[in-house]
Write an enzyme that holds these catalytic residues in place. Structure first.
Site, PDB file in Angstrom:
ATOM      1  N   PRO A   2     115.159  50.448  -7.934  1.00 33.69           N
ATOM      2  CG  PRO A   2     114.696  52.705  -7.925  1.00 33.69           C
ATOM      3  CD  PRO A   2     115.635  51.719  -8.480  1.00 33.69           C
ATOM      4  CD  GLU A   3     113.728  44.720  -8.761  1.00 30.07           C
ATOM      5  OE1 GLU A   3     112.907  43.798  -8.705  1.00 30.07           O
ATOM      6  OE2 GLU A   3     114.951  44.533  -8.692  1.00 30.07           O
ATOM      7  CG  HIS A 112     124.436  63.054  -8.044  1.00 28.50           C
ATOM      8  ND1 HIS A 112     124.985  62.827  -9.287  1.00 28.50           N
ATOM      9  CD2 HIS A 112     125.417  62.790  -7.158  1.00 28.50           C
ATOM     10  CE1 HIS A 112     126.240  62.438  -9.142  1.00 28.50           C
ATOM     11  NE2 HIS A 112     126.523  62.415  -7.867  1.00 28.50           N
ATOM     12  NE  ARG A 131     124.515  53.387  -9.941  1.00 29.42           N
ATOM     13  CZ  ARG A 131     124.574  52.140  -9.514  1.00 29.42           C
ATOM     14  NH1 ARG A 131     124.409  51.157 -10.361  1.00 29.42           N
ATOM     15  NH2 ARG A 131     124.771  51.870  -8.252  1.00 29.42           N
TER      16      ARG A 131
END
Length: 320
Positions: A2-3, A112, A131
């Site tokens: 995500p940017e 998660h 992650r």
DNA sequence: AATTCGCCCTGTCGGC
DNA sequence: TGCCGACAGGGCGAAT
């Protein structure tokens, strides 16, 4: 990853539903995602607070609470999804099969899912991050937002700056660092990551390894314009889904098919058909077109080994 | 002092 | 077919 465009999309999609929601309960399931506050303490502090607004700074999402701010960084694989009060769980919520199917309900709270806000309305905001590179932190005094260690050193917003004035004020133009490293540097501009750095460099015709100090004045303007263009395109397409990114309702970003170079190493350049090259620049996987982005003439220093393929097309500004 | 490097972490993928 | 190492990378602290 995500940017800026992905985070901006998430913020925009959350805006219709989040403001006004009062937190009934917060769950911090993975303490190491939290900065500066213990899980139990954060849960307690958040209880009863109302979300008044959602905004973005660089890649950070800020939930403005009563007098405080909860900040979320999605890291590599973070997902922030909103579940309406009456939504049914959809076990396939995060699966990408064809990319065409739209999830209908709420993703299940799986292993998660590391952070949850339960609202009094019955709605939920879920943070999922396989992650676990994401970060969540609480700023007690909203006025201290811009002074927070994680936020205070961020450069300006690339979509809001005035190019000429910014170029004149930036002190680092004489550096030998590759221009890609500059784009990735959050203290230069906030919000650019590996995808949009490669995209902007291809759009502006710059080789990713071009030393900053070799940039001609018009190239500085051009790269800023290219940055803006690729970010705006990303936003128009609701972000780039490579693997994990989702919009708050679970749908995919649509910008993947519009990427010029990122993830396309070995494929033909959309502009000239040349095979796109993959390399490592600034410690990151990098894709560029050897024809559209010719390596600039070496001004000194390291032995390049590889001769430059095409003529620089324009002046190039080899000397300084 | 300015840059680069190593590390965190886990799902996915290529090779054998 | 199945296992396993390589790889991906944002940002920070360590090392150079």
């Amino acid at each position: 990853m995500p940017e800026l465009p992905e985070v901006e999309t998430i913020v925009r999609r959350l805006r219709p539903s989040l403001p006004g929601q009062r937190i009934r309960k917060a769950e911090a399931r993975l303490p190491r995602l939290l900065l500066g506050m213990e899980a139990r303490r954060l849960e307690k502090v958040l209880r009863g607070k109302t979300v008044n607004a959602v905004r973005r700074r660089g890649k950070y999402i800020a939930l403005e609470l009563d007098e405080s701010i909860l900040v979320v960084h999605l890291g590599m694989s973070g997902q922030l999804t909103f579940s309406p009060p009456d939504a049914q769980e959809d076990p396939a919520f995060f699966r990408t099969v064809t990319g065409l199917q739209k999830p209908l309900g709420v993703h299940p709270v799986d292993p998660h899912t590391h952070f949850l806000l339960h609202f009094e309305s019955g709605a939920r905001l879920l943070f999922r991050d396989p992650r676990t590179f994401g970060k969540i932190f609480f700023i007690a005094d909203a006025k201290a937002f811009d002074r927070h260690p994680r936020l205070g050193l961020l450069g300006p917003e690339p979509l809001e700056l005035e190019a000429e004035a910014f170029i004149a004020s930036f002190p680092g133009w004489n550096s030998l660092r590759p221009v890609k490293a500059l784009l990735l540097d959050q203290s230069f501009l906030a919000g650019i990551g590996n995808i949009y750095a490669d995209e902007a460099l291809h759009l502006s015709g710059l080789h990713p390894s071009t030393p900053i100090r070799d940039l001609a004045a018009e190239q500085k303007v051009e790269v800023l314009r290219a940055v803006r263009a690729v970010l705006e395109q990303g936003i128009r397409n609701s972000g780039t889904t490579f693997s994990d990114y989702r919009q708050p309702d679970g749908t995919l970003g649509l910008n993947f098919d519009f990427l010029r170079v990122y993830g396309r190493g070995g494929s033909p350049c959309r502009g000239c058909g040349t095979r796109l090259e993959k390399s490592v620049v600034a410690g990151r996987g990098t894709v560029h077109c050897p024809l559209c982005q010719p390596r600039p003439p070496l001004t000194g220093g390291k032995a390049g080994g590889r001769r430059s393929i095409a003529k620089p097309g324009r002046g190039g500004g080899a000397e300084t």
